[in-house]
Motif scaffolding. Sequence first.
Motif, mmCIF file in Angstrom:
data_model
loop_
_atom_site.group_PDB
_atom_site.id
_atom_site.type_symbol
_atom_site.label_atom_id
_atom_site.label_comp_id
_atom_site.label_asym_id
_atom_site.label_seq_id
_atom_site.Cartn_x
_atom_site.Cartn_y
_atom_site.Cartn_z
ATOM 1 N N LYS A 184 38.490 46.940 54.756
ATOM 2 C CA LYS A 184 37.747 46.835 53.496
ATOM 3 C C LYS A 184 38.705 47.082 52.336
ATOM 4 O O LYS A 184 39.621 47.903 52.450
ATOM 5 C CB LYS A 184 36.635 47.892 53.453
ATOM 6 C CG LYS A 184 35.447 47.528 54.291
ATOM 7 C CD LYS A 184 34.212 48.265 53.749
ATOM 8 C CE LYS A 184 33.005 48.045 54.633
ATOM 9 N NZ LYS A 184 32.674 49.244 55.425
ATOM 10 N N PHE A 185 38.444 46.434 51.232
ATOM 11 C CA PHE A 185 39.282 46.643 50.057
ATOM 12 C C PHE A 185 39.352 48.122 49.703
ATOM 13 O O PHE A 185 40.429 48.670 49.438
ATOM 14 C CB PHE A 185 38.744 45.828 48.867
ATOM 15 C CG PHE A 185 39.542 46.023 47.615
ATOM 16 C CD1 PHE A 185 40.709 45.308 47.389
ATOM 17 C CD2 PHE A 185 39.131 46.936 46.646
ATOM 18 C CE1 PHE A 185 41.457 45.502 46.237
ATOM 19 C CE2 PHE A 185 39.871 47.134 45.489
ATOM 20 C CZ PHE A 185 41.035 46.412 45.283
ATOM 21 N N THR A 186 38.191 48.774 49.749
ATOM 22 C CA THR A 186 38.156 50.203 49.385
ATOM 23 C C THR A 186 38.979 51.049 50.375
ATOM 24 O O THR A 186 39.617 52.015 49.981
ATOM 25 C CB THR A 186 36.706 50.725 49.369
ATOM 26 O OG1 THR A 186 36.067 50.304 50.576
ATOM 27 C CG2 THR A 186 35.933 50.189 48.192
ATOM 28 N N ASP B 57 43.169 43.334 41.663
ATOM 29 C CA ASP B 57 43.817 42.830 42.855
ATOM 30 C C ASP B 57 44.989 43.756 43.180
ATOM 31 O O ASP B 57 45.530 44.410 42.288
ATOM 32 C CB ASP B 57 44.337 41.409 42.556
ATOM 33 C CG ASP B 57 44.584 40.618 43.833
ATOM 34 O OD1 ASP B 57 44.495 41.206 44.924
ATOM 35 O OD2 ASP B 57 44.857 39.410 43.724
ATOM 36 N N GLU C 290 50.700 45.417 48.201
ATOM 37 C CA GLU C 290 50.487 44.492 49.313
ATOM 38 C C GLU C 290 51.572 44.692 50.389
ATOM 39 O O GLU C 290 51.291 44.741 51.582
ATOM 40 C CB GLU C 290 50.600 43.063 48.764
ATOM 41 C CG GLU C 290 49.590 42.083 49.300
ATOM 42 C CD GLU C 290 49.677 40.744 48.570
ATOM 43 O OE1 GLU C 290 50.770 40.155 48.509
ATOM 44 O OE2 GLU C 290 48.647 40.285 48.048
ATOM 45 N N ILE D 218 41.847 41.641 54.230
ATOM 46 C CA ILE D 218 41.335 42.633 53.278
ATOM 47 C C ILE D 218 40.044 42.000 52.766
ATOM 48 O O ILE D 218 40.079 40.882 52.232
ATOM 49 C CB ILE D 218 42.316 42.871 52.121
ATOM 50 C CG1 ILE D 218 43.690 43.289 52.675
ATOM 51 C CG2 ILE D 218 41.761 43.930 51.163
ATOM 52 C CD1 ILE D 218 44.799 43.261 51.653
ATOM 53 N N PHE E 188 36.691 42.240 47.889
ATOM 54 C CA PHE E 188 37.386 42.514 46.627
ATOM 55 C C PHE E 188 36.380 42.783 45.503
ATOM 56 O O PHE E 188 35.277 42.224 45.508
ATOM 57 C CB PHE E 188 38.271 41.322 46.244
ATOM 58 C CG PHE E 188 39.603 41.329 46.950
ATOM 59 C CD1 PHE E 188 40.734 41.811 46.305
ATOM 60 C CD2 PHE E 188 39.721 40.869 48.261
ATOM 61 C CE1 PHE E 188 41.954 41.839 46.956
ATOM 62 C CE2 PHE E 188 40.940 40.884 48.916
ATOM 63 C CZ PHE E 188 42.059 41.367 48.262
ATOM 64 N N TYR F 217 31.177 44.651 44.194
ATOM 65 C CA TYR F 217 32.068 44.007 45.162
ATOM 66 C C TYR F 217 31.623 42.568 45.447
ATOM 67 O O TYR F 217 30.508 42.173 45.102
ATOM 68 C CB TYR F 217 32.145 44.834 46.450
ATOM 69 C CG TYR F 217 32.790 46.168 46.178
ATOM 70 C CD1 TYR F 217 34.165 46.263 45.998
ATOM 71 C CD2 TYR F 217 32.014 47.320 46.033
ATOM 72 C CE1 TYR F 217 34.767 47.483 45.694
ATOM 73 C CE2 TYR F 217 32.605 48.544 45.734
ATOM 74 C CZ TYR F 217 33.985 48.616 45.569
ATOM 75 O OH TYR F 217 34.566 49.810 45.263
#
Length: 418
Positions: free
Chosen positions: A266-268, A286, A292, A309, A312, A329
């Motif tokens: 997950k992004f988080t 981003d 990254e 991922i 976002f 999200y």
Amino acid sequence: MSRLCGWIIRKARVGKVLIVEICGNNSKPYVLALREDRDKELYSIAEPLDIGSAICFEGTLAPEQKSRRGTEYVATKIEVYSKPIEPLPVDIAGKVPALLDTRIKYRWLLARNPVEKAIFKIRAGVLKAAREYFEKNGFIEVQTPKIVAAGAEGGATLFKLQYFERDAYLSQSPQLYKQMLISSFERIYEITPYFRAEKFNTTRHLNESWGIDVEQGFINGVEDILQTAENLVAYILDYVRANYKDELEVLGVDLPKLTPPFKRLKFTEAVDILRSEGVEVSELEDLSDAAEKKLGEIMAEKKHELYFIVGFPWTSTAFYYMREEDGVYTRKFDLDYKGLEIASGGQREHRYRNLVEALRNKGLNPEDFEFYLEAFKYGIPPHGGFGLGVERLLMKMLNLENIREAILFVRDRTRIVP
Ligand code: ATP
Ligand code: MG
């Protein structure tokens, strides 16, 4: 008896024997060993030829393979098709490694060498594999226009051009068109150039790059798209490993088998992991290139070369991604390979009203997108897709340091020739 053609990339004399190495499309040089006393006629043809001469020969596989450098043939005939009129500006035998700048300028010539050519044979294999995967999975290949009236990925990277009386742009991505086609096609793909006026010089951006673009309708959620993406990439890697053994060998690349499902982060979670490592990251933007890359190192330790991922934040994405109920999200994902984004995608907003609102929310004028919005009025199903960068994929697959190594003719900030 075969007739084989190519260019002389190396000549050497060992006692009375003249060794000639010839490379055309072959991955390992054809080697002729001509003896001055025994092969008088062929020897007298080959002996005066310079490196770079274009020749064909008729011959059979040598019963005894003595050369470690290639495949030995016994020739019965040699025909000369062309001779260089000047010495070659680069060493095509690859003894002296050329600087990247020289490689970019003379790739069309250096590709006579099997090492340089291997990258491009594998590139062709990647596209072949992709087409095979799509064919097997019910995707139809389409082509969308490259001269367009509106961008999909933000105005900053649009190349403007004069289209008769009005302004037009080179297409940054087929995004809007591929979505429109989900009004009538269930599943499509396009292999397409992306034109992007990115001003900076990085090792992973080109101004003309190629993408494998996918759009898929009748989905039940973003998971369907993640699966298409991971299955496609796994198929490509398997195909290259199985069909390009010689090329991988000359490049010294070991391509391990990677079996889906790839890790979904997950992004988080990515933000938390990075912060726990002391990397500064924003919850609303981003990931930076440095973040990254760092995430790539952390994931590598956990044996994840390829990972998604997902989710976002809306503040970081283009207008067309579907937002979650929370509004914060989205269903946008990236696919990263060894610390580099190689694809972006997700589920799209297919509900007309929400889409108009999303455009406004991003400061865009819905009137500029009328042609696109109309496609959302007549029963467009839930859909999603992604764009996979061909050069980025090759770069990571083959451990190339610079994206410029993965394309035959480079278009970047300073190069528009050759
Ligand atoms: P980045 O943030 O790395 O600049 P992006 O998010 O702007 O890339 P997308 O719009 O998501 O790029 O495009 C889909 C894919 O196309 C990217 O994941 C990447 O693999 C490839 N791609 C995009 N722009 C470029 C470029 N300028 N040069 C090479 N490949 C690119
Ligand atoms: Mg992206």
